[in-house]
Design a protein around this motif. Structure first.
Motif, mmCIF file in Angstrom:
data_model
loop_
_atom_site.group_PDB
_atom_site.id
_atom_site.type_symbol
_atom_site.label_atom_id
_atom_site.label_comp_id
_atom_site.label_asym_id
_atom_site.label_seq_id
_atom_site.Cartn_x
_atom_site.Cartn_y
_atom_site.Cartn_z
ATOM 1 N N SER A 158 1.243 -1.276 -0.112
ATOM 2 C CA SER A 158 0.055 0.131 -0.212
ATOM 3 C C SER A 158 0.784 1.351 -0.301
ATOM 4 C CB SER A 158 -0.881 -0.118 0.926
ATOM 5 O OG SER A 158 -0.255 0.459 2.747
ATOM 6 N N ASP A 181 -13.400 2.111 -3.077
ATOM 7 C CA ASP A 181 -13.989 2.965 -2.700
ATOM 8 C C ASP A 181 -12.409 4.230 -2.272
ATOM 9 O OD1 ASP A 181 -16.403 1.920 -3.399
ATOM 10 O OD2 ASP A 181 -16.140 0.578 -0.967
ATOM 11 N N GLN A 182 -11.473 2.612 -2.152
ATOM 12 C CA GLN A 182 -9.997 3.611 -0.944
ATOM 13 C C GLN A 182 -9.111 4.396 -2.204
ATOM 14 O OE1 GLN A 182 -11.040 0.380 0.145
ATOM 15 N NE2 GLN A 182 -12.406 1.422 1.175
ATOM 16 N N ARG A 234 -3.991 5.949 -3.215
ATOM 17 C CA ARG A 234 -5.026 6.494 -2.936
ATOM 18 C C ARG A 234 -5.344 7.120 -4.420
ATOM 19 N NH1 ARG A 234 -4.365 10.949 1.192
ATOM 20 N NH2 ARG A 234 -6.203 11.862 -0.370
#
Length: 342
Positions: A5, A156-157, A171
């Motif tokens: 991430s 969604d993120q 993001r």
């Protein structure tokens, strides 16, 4: 495999991708760059930052010349911050048309010097592409992830990528993939923008011996860059092609151009390689928000990736951070072709 991430993931470690990455890292952002490795159009290029002589191919457009000049003005500070050596030997244009070339460049606002059949452009400088790419990669908060992106989809993120190494979530997603096809999973309108980029195949030669004064010599038919240990000879541009097979006839033509530009016989073997550049309809890159939340472009600089790199880095970083667009951002807006004129 565990998911990786990051706040921002950048696909592509050519000059535009790395310029975006170092700009964002310098602003304290968490950045991950993904690239399969190997040669790319940036690494096999000559590394010329040439606002004056590149304006000759822009049909005398004063706005394009001003954009190129502003982009080049960012390089001295960029080079100092990143430890990149700039070869500031003035580039030279040679040919019988030198007086006309000098007049055109002066009319566009460039400070040039004419000497018989030569025109010197003190503002046209150069970097060594391999060293510059390595210097930029070394400034990133984490190493470039050696992997190929297989698909990308909105979540969604933010964005999720499948890669050959591990899944990646972020993001923001920045596509700096040159002339590559759109990743599967992208929205159709975004994929259409990417697939409209025209590939341009080109070949460049390298003679591995010191054979002349250091610097850049250009003419109407090609160029030669001389360094301490080799010549770089270029370059062809074949629009619509992805074929990197060297053309023997073009190789001989470019070798003759190099000999003419330096008044010197080429007596060393030349190895030829190539790269695929991407070009938009107006020859300027797509840089900034792509019209979908969290998705940004740094694509298709045609022949001016090195010249425009720091400017593209700032424009894309500003778009990610929601800052007001820079003065030159509109010229590189990824959505400019779909917006009404005026």
């Amino acid at each position: 495999m565990a998911e990786l991430s990051s706040d921002i993931v950048i696909v592509g470690a050519g000059v535009l991708g790395l310029c975006v990455a170092v700009e964002l890292a310098g602003r304290g952002r968490d950045v991950c760059v993904i690239d399969p490795g190997g040669a790319n159009a940036s690494s096999v290029a000559a590394g010329m930052i040439a606002p004056a002589f590149e304006s000759l191919s822009a049909e005398g457009d004063p706005d394009r010349a001003a954009l190129f000049r502003d982009a080049a003005a960012l390089w001295p500070d960029t080079a100092r911050r990143l430890g990149i050596a700039l070869d500031t030997t003035p580039a030279i244009w040679r040919g019988a048309e030198a007086p006309a070339v000098a007049a055109r460049l002066r009319a566009l606002g460039f400070d040039v010097h004419q000497h018989a059949d030569r025109v010197e452009a003190p503002g046209d400088v150069r970097v060594d592409p391999a060293l510059a790419l390595a210097a930029m990669a070394a400034r990133l908060p984490r190493p470039v992830l050696s992997a190929r992106a297989l698909d990308g989809r909105a979540t969604d993120q933010g964005w999720a990528l499948t890669t050959t190494a591990s899944p990646v979530a972020a993001r923001h997603l920045v596509l700096a993939t040159g002339a590559a096809a759109a990743l599967p999973g992208l929205p159709p309108d975004v994929a259409a923008l990417i697939d409209a980029i025209e590939p341009i195949a080109g070949q460049i030669g390298r003679a591995l011996h010191p054979l002349g004064p250091q610097g850049v010599r250009r003419g109407p038919d090609g160029y030669v860059v001389t360094t301490r240990d080799h010549w770089l000879i270029g370059a062809t541009m074949v629009a619509g092609s992805r074929d990197l097979t060297p053309d023997p006839d073009q190789s001989r033509r470019l070798e003759a151009v190099a000999e003419r530009l330096l008044d010197q016989t080429l007596d060393s073997p030349v190895s030829w390689t190539g790269g695929i550049r991407g070009s938009t309809a107006d020859g300027l890159p797509l840089a900034g928000p792509a019209g979908v939340p969290g998705l940004h472009f740094a694509l298709a600089p045609r022949r001016n990736g090195w010249l425009l790199g720091p400017l593209v880095g700032r424009i894309v970083a500003d778009g990610i951070e929601g800052r007001p667009p820079a003065a030159r951002a509109a010229a590189l807006d990824p959505l400019r072709f779909s917006r009404p004129a005026g």
